[in-house]
Scaffold this motif. Structure first.
Motif, mmCIF file in Angstrom:
data_model
loop_
_atom_site.group_PDB
_atom_site.id
_atom_site.type_symbol
_atom_site.label_atom_id
_atom_site.label_comp_id
_atom_site.label_asym_id
_atom_site.label_seq_id
_atom_site.Cartn_x
_atom_site.Cartn_y
_atom_site.Cartn_z
ATOM 1 N N ASP A 36 1.164 -0.948 -0.031
ATOM 2 C CA ASP A 36 -0.351 -0.095 -0.483
ATOM 3 C C ASP A 36 1.189 1.341 0.529
ATOM 4 O O ASP A 36 1.387 2.076 1.127
ATOM 5 N N THR A 38 0.310 4.165 -1.087
ATOM 6 C CA THR A 38 0.077 5.175 0.221
ATOM 7 C C THR A 38 -0.418 5.530 1.184
ATOM 8 O O THR A 38 0.542 6.336 2.160
ATOM 9 N N ASP A 51 -4.768 7.040 -3.997
ATOM 10 C CA ASP A 51 -4.918 5.641 -3.888
ATOM 11 C C ASP A 51 -4.341 4.719 -4.692
ATOM 12 O O ASP A 51 -3.685 4.947 -5.650
ATOM 13 N N ARG A 84 -3.973 2.360 -8.913
ATOM 14 C CA ARG A 84 -3.783 3.206 -8.704
ATOM 15 C C ARG A 84 -4.784 4.551 -8.774
ATOM 16 O O ARG A 84 -5.637 4.312 -10.241
ATOM 17 N N ARG A 85 -5.278 5.634 -8.839
ATOM 18 C CA ARG A 85 -6.647 6.235 -9.094
ATOM 19 C C ARG A 85 -5.493 6.871 -9.546
ATOM 20 O O ARG A 85 -4.272 7.353 -9.927
#
Length: 134
Positions: A36, A38, A51, A84-85
Motif C-alpha cells: 500500500d 499510499t 490511492d 492506482r487512482r
C-alpha cells in the motif's frame, strides 16, 4: 518504448483492487505481496498521495520457465501490477512481458513473454468487460 499494459476503470479503488485480484487469479497468477504505497508514504514521510497499491502477482510455471532461461530475469519478471487512482478513474497497470525479451535480447524468453502477455491481457480485458455500460 512503452513498458506497460494499462486499462482504466470507471469504478472505485477498492472494487478495482478486488476485481484485479480475481482477474489475475483466473489467469493463474497468485498475489504474493501487496504494498500500500499510499499508506507507506503517509506513515514514513507524512506525504499524501492518491490511492496506489502494488500487487506482487506471480504465475509460478511462467516464472520457473523464465528463471531456467536466465537466473537474473527475476529483475524483469512481469510480477508487479499497479492499481492506482488516476483522476476520477482507476488505472490498472502491468509490466509488458515483452520488456524481458527487449532488455535482455534473449529470444529464449519470447515464448514465456508471449504466454505471460496472453494471460495478462486476458486479465485486463476481463476487467474492461465487467465495466458498467452507459
Amino acid at each position: 518504448m512503452r513498458y506497460d499494459r494499462t486499462v482504466h476503470l470507471d469504478t472505485d479503488f477498492a472494487t478495482a483492487v478486488a476485481r484485479t485480484r480475481d482477474a489475475l487469479a483466473a489467469q493463474g497468477f497468485g498475489i504474493l505481496t501487496e504494498i500500500d504505497v499510499t499508506a507507506t508514504l503517509k506513515g514514513k514521510l507524512d506525504h499524501d498521495m492518491e490511492d496506489y497499491v502494488i500487487l506482487g502477482a506471480c504465475n509460478p510455471p511462467l516464472a520457473h520457465r523464465a528463471l531456467d532461461t536466465d537466473r537474473s530475469i527475476g529483475l524483469l519478471l512481469p510480477c508487479n501490477v499497479v492499481v492506482r487512482r488516476d483522476g476520477d478513474r482507476t488505472a490498472v497497470q502491468a509490466l509488458d512481458p515483452d520488456t524481458m525479451v527487449t532488455l535482455t535480447g534473449l529470444d529464449a524468453l519470447r515464448p514465456v513473454a508471449e504466454e505471460a502477455t496472453r494471460r495478462l491481457d486476458a486479465a485486463l480485458a476481463s476487467l474492461m468487460s465487467a465495466e458498467p455500460t452507459a
